[in-house]
Scaffold this motif. Sequence first.
Motif, PDB file in Angstrom:
ATOM      1  N   UNK A  10      89.299  20.096 -50.312  1.00 19.97           N
ATOM      2  CA  UNK A  10      88.019  19.879 -50.982  1.00 19.97           C
ATOM      3  C   UNK A  10      88.034  18.476 -51.583  1.00 19.97           C
ATOM      4  N   UNK A  11      86.961  17.723 -51.352  1.00 23.85           N
ATOM      5  CA  UNK A  11      86.850  16.375 -51.894  1.00 23.85           C
ATOM      6  C   UNK A  11      86.758  16.468 -53.417  1.00 23.85           C
ATOM      7  N   UNK A  12      87.755  15.903 -54.119  1.00 26.63           N
ATOM      8  CA  UNK A  12      87.791  15.975 -55.574  1.00 26.63           C
ATOM      9  C   UNK A  12      88.644  14.845 -56.120  1.00 26.63           C
ATOM     10  N   UNK A  13      88.653  14.729 -57.435  1.00 26.48           N
ATOM     11  CA  UNK A  13      89.441  13.692 -58.100  1.00 26.48           C
ATOM     12  C   UNK A  13      90.272  14.344 -59.193  1.00 26.48           C
ATOM     13  N   UNK A  14      91.484  13.852 -59.397  1.00 28.65           N
ATOM     14  CA  UNK A  14      92.355  14.370 -60.435  1.00 28.65           C
ATOM     15  C   UNK A  14      92.190  13.622 -61.758  1.00 28.65           C
ATOM     16  N   UNK A  35      84.539   7.338 -56.185  1.00 24.33           N
ATOM     17  CA  UNK A  35      83.232   7.969 -56.299  1.00 24.33           C
ATOM     18  C   UNK A  35      83.113   8.640 -57.664  1.00 24.33           C
ATOM     19  N   UNK A  36      82.177   8.171 -58.469  1.00 26.12           N
ATOM     20  CA  UNK A  36      82.003   8.700 -59.815  1.00 26.12           C
ATOM     21  C   UNK A  36      81.078   9.893 -59.905  1.00 26.12           C
ATOM     22  N   UNK A  37      80.913  10.600 -58.802  1.00 24.80           N
ATOM     23  CA  UNK A  37      80.058  11.780 -58.791  1.00 24.80           C
ATOM     24  C   UNK A  37      80.669  12.862 -59.672  1.00 24.80           C
ATOM     25  N   UNK A  38      79.859  13.444 -60.537  1.00 24.93           N
ATOM     26  CA  UNK A  38      80.341  14.484 -61.452  1.00 24.93           C
ATOM     27  C   UNK A  38      80.904  15.697 -60.701  1.00 24.93           C
ATOM     28  N   UNK A  39      80.383  15.979 -59.543  1.00 21.04           N
ATOM     29  CA  UNK A  39      80.831  17.151 -58.780  1.00 21.04           C
ATOM     30  C   UNK A  39      82.301  17.026 -58.388  1.00 21.04           C
ATOM     31  N   UNK A  40      82.789  15.826 -58.203  1.00 15.59           N
ATOM     32  CA  UNK A  40      84.171  15.599 -57.777  1.00 15.59           C
ATOM     33  C   UNK A  40      85.176  15.707 -58.922  1.00 15.59           C
TER      34      UNK A  40
END
Length: 69
Positions: A10-14, A35-40
């Motif tokens: 899943x595309x996400x950020x730690x 990518x500063x998208x809140x969903x990530x």
Amino acid sequence: MECSSCDARIDHCHGTLVVHPEGGFAECTDPSCRDGDRVRHALIVDCQALGGGCACAALPGKALLRQVS
């Protein structure tokens, strides 16, 4: 410890997304985040909640962590 989002690809950020109230500017604590998208981001904080306050309010024009687009 394993990350279930990584395992599921899943595309996400730690990192933690730090949101500034002026103009909705956001930055991530992870230098590799693109990518500063809140969903990530599972962790999202308002800059005013940072310990010691936010540099954007104390020192206008000072460089922040890193801007994400």
